[in-house]
Every structure is written in structure tokens, then in C-alpha cells.
Design an enzyme around this catalytic site. Structure first.
Site, PDB file in Angstrom:
ATOM      1  N   GLY A  31       0.806  -1.223   0.000  1.00 34.63           N
ATOM      2  CA  GLY A  31       0.000   0.000   0.000  1.00 34.63           C
ATOM      3  C   GLY A  31       0.834   1.267   0.000  1.00 34.63           C
ATOM      4  N   HIS A  37       4.527   1.603  -7.983  1.00 33.66           N
ATOM      5  CA  HIS A  37       3.455   0.593  -7.994  1.00 33.66           C
ATOM      6  C   HIS A  37       2.581   0.777  -9.235  1.00 33.66           C
ATOM      7  CE1 HIS A  37       4.101   1.227  -3.529  1.00 33.66           C
ATOM      8  NE2 HIS A  37       4.305  -0.072  -3.645  1.00 33.66           N
ATOM      9  N   LYS A 149      13.328  -2.350  -8.293  1.00 33.58           N
ATOM     10  CA  LYS A 149      13.938  -1.594  -7.200  1.00 33.58           C
ATOM     11  C   LYS A 149      14.283  -2.537  -6.042  1.00 33.58           C
ATOM     12  CE  LYS A 149      13.487   1.800  -3.769  1.00 33.58           C
ATOM     13  NZ  LYS A 149      12.661   1.069  -2.803  1.00 33.58           N
ATOM     14  N   GLN A 153      14.591  -9.075  -3.742  1.00 35.51           N
ATOM     15  CA  GLN A 153      13.257  -9.667  -3.581  1.00 35.51           C
ATOM     16  C   GLN A 153      12.810 -10.330  -4.895  1.00 35.51           C
ATOM     17  OE1 GLN A 153       9.767  -7.913  -1.412  1.00 35.51           O
ATOM     18  NE2 GLN A 153       9.213  -7.158  -3.418  1.00 35.51           N
ATOM     19  N   LYS A 184      11.562   5.922  -6.447  1.00 36.21           N
ATOM     20  CA  LYS A 184      10.283   6.052  -5.730  1.00 36.21           C
ATOM     21  C   LYS A 184      10.189   4.958  -4.671  1.00 36.21           C
ATOM     22  CE  LYS A 184       7.888   8.743  -8.900  1.00 36.21           C
ATOM     23  NZ  LYS A 184       7.063   9.911  -8.689  1.00 36.21           N
ATOM     24  N   SER A 185       9.736   5.353  -3.480  1.00 31.39           N
ATOM     25  CA  SER A 185       9.572   4.390  -2.386  1.00 31.39           C
ATOM     26  C   SER A 185       8.567   4.949  -1.399  1.00 31.39           C
ATOM     27  CB  SER A 185      10.925   4.187  -1.682  1.00 31.39           C
ATOM     28  OG  SER A 185      10.729   3.602  -0.402  1.00 31.39           O
TER      29      SER A 185
END
Ligand code: PAF
Length: 281
Positions: A31, A37, A149, A153, A184-185
């Protein structure tokens, strides 16, 4: 666009889609959605008939002293964002829906989680693999989308899917940056104005590495030391790691050649940020 909070609801909706022969894409998120995203959701909308976005701040991937409680949340923004981009369903469960009180089965990735972020966040990837396995089992998507990014993972999820014969395709999407270069994070929101300025040292050091490699540098030690020197000039920055690893195995390399991953984690004040670049053929 629908919002479901239970596993049962998601399964019923996806079952109805499947009965119509529709393909399904999944974008797993925690979220507080931003354009990073957004690029995953748009790609999923392009590739699939229906798109599910999961919004779940997964407690099992946070260590005891990490930012689980403080992690930013804004469901109103997230649902408007997903709807605008054409997602069909948000899965937004409570932690109790995902983890029974006697939950005890974890998916543990061995080798790939021992380096980079896995060193300073020892249980992180066990939590990520476990929650992604659960989401894959709940949604049963044809494809799932992850950002480059979080390169470690992405490599770990790809390996998990291969090792455990999970029946879906993992799609990696490029890093999305602010105009000034900062990746972006959701955690960028923790930064004060001064820290936001200091945080540019991450992308600057990544761009420096890209330039050195483009100009023919192949020694990982030389690239890492130039990056370290640049980051150390920023008084608010504290290096967790500056590494060059094989892009598939995540093991350190001495020589840079495709697919080497140059990855960094740097604390700016109390906020730990990551960035990377992958050397391609
Ligand atoms: O990248 C993230 O936001 C999370 O690690 C993920 C993949 C949604 C799992 O909780």
C-alpha cells in the site's frame, strides 16, 4: 473495482473470472501506492484480462525493531489510485485473516537471502516468501508483478517459483525515479526536507557506477570504492552496504559482467533506503 478483505471473497471473485476464461494478474503491495506501484499495475492491466492488487502491510517481513507500526497507510488514496489505473479488485486483508494465531508454516529461501538486505534484515525474506506464497495460493494468478527496485526480492521470488514449481510467471518491471533521480519508495515519505536532499546521494552513486561501467570499468572493487567515497561525503548518510553481486545467485562478484547487480542500502537519518542497477549484455 471491488475491495475484498477475506480470502473467501477473493476466491469467489477469481473463480467467476476463471469460469469466463479470463486471465488474472496480481500486483502484491504493502500500500501507500506511488508511481512505482502504478507502473506495475499498468503493466498488469496491459497483460491480463483482470488485475488484483493486494494491499497488505505484512507483519512477518518486519524485524522486531523495524517500522511495522509506522509504515505509512492510506487506503482511500490507494483505492482511488488502483481504480484510476484499471485494477479490478483490491485484496486488503487484516493480519488476522492472513495469519491464524497458531500460524507456523514459513517458506524459507536459503542462499539468496544471506547477502545484501538479508544480512541486516535476517527474517525479512522468509516473511516475503511466505506472504507471496499465500497470495499466489489465494489469487492463483497467471502472472505476478514485482519492481526491479527490490532487486533481491525479485530474484528470490523468481527462484522460489522455480524451486517450488509454482504455476505462474513472474514479471519484473524497471525502477521508477523522481525527476531528480531518487527511486520512488513509500519510505521516502519519512524524509525531512534536508534528508530528501541528502537521499539523492543514493541515485548519484548508482549513476556514477553506471557511467564507470559504460566507460569500461570491470573491477567491482573499483566501482564499489568510488560509490562509497561519494556516499561518505554526505554527512546524513550511513552506508549499510555497497555491493556487486551476480544478478541471479545474489553472491558477491569481483568482475563486473552481465548480469551483475550493483546494489546499495543507505540510511539517511533513521530511514533506510535502497537502490540498484543491473548490468545488461
Ligand atoms: O515489495 C513489497 O511491497 C513487499 O515486500 C511485498 C512483495 C508486497 C510482500 O509483502
Amino acid at each position: 473495482m471491488k475491495i475484498a478483505s477475506t480470502v473467501k471473497e477473493v476466491r469467489e471473485i477469481v473463480k467467476a473470472w476463471r469460469a469466463q476464461g479470463l486471465s488474472v494478474g496480481l500486483v502484491p503491495t504493502m500500500g501507500f501506492l506511488h508511481e512505482g506501484h502504478g507502473s506495475l499495475i499498468s503493466r498488469a492491466v496491459q497483460d491480463n484480462d483482470r488485475v488484483v492488487v493486494s494491499v497488505f502491510v505484512n507483519p512477518t517481513q518486519f524485524g522486531p525493531n523495524e517500522d511495522l507500526e509506522a509504515y505509512p497507510r492510506d487506503m482511500n488514496h490507494d483505492s482511488a489510485f488502483c481504480e484510476k489505473l484499471g485494477a479490478d479488485l483490491i485484496f486488503h486483508p487484516e493480519p488476522s485473516e492472513m495469519y491464524d494465531p497458531d500460524f507456523t508454516t514459513y517458506v524459507n529461501m536459503e542462499e539468496l537471502s544471506k547477502t545484501l538486505c538479508g544480512k541486516s534484515r535476517p527474517i525479512h525474506f522468509r516473511g516475503v516468501c511466505t506472504v507471496c506464497t499465500k497470495l499466489f495460493n489465494i489469487v492463483k494468478p497467471d502472472r505476478a508483478y514485482f519492481g526491479q527496485k527490490d532487486a533481491q526480492q525479485l530474484a528470490i521470488i523468481r527462484r522460489m517459483v522455480r524451486d517450488l514449481n509454482m504455476d505462474l510467471e513472474i514479471v519484473g518491471c524497471p525502477i521508477v525515479r523522481e525527476e531528480d533521480g531518487l527511486a520512488k519508495s513509500s519510505r521516502n515519505t519519512y524524509l525531512s526536507e534536508k534528508e530528501r536532499e541528502a537521499a539523492l546521494v543514493l541515485s548519484r552513486s548508482i549513476f556514477l557506477a553506471e557511467k564507470m561501467i559504460e566507460e569500461g570499468e570491470t573491477s567491482a572493487a573499483n566501482v564499489k570504492s568510488a560509490m562509497t567515497e561519494l556516499i561518505e561525503k554526505e554527512p546524513l548518510a550511513q552506508i549499510d552496504y555497497v555491493e556487486a553481486v551476480d544478478g541471479v545467485s545474489m553472491q558477491p562478484v569481483d568482475q563486473i559482467k552481465a548480469p551483475t547487480l550493483i546494489a546499495i542500502a543507505v540510511k539517511i537519518g533513521k530511514t533506510r533506503l535502497i537502490d540498484n542497477t543491473i548490468v545488461e549484455e
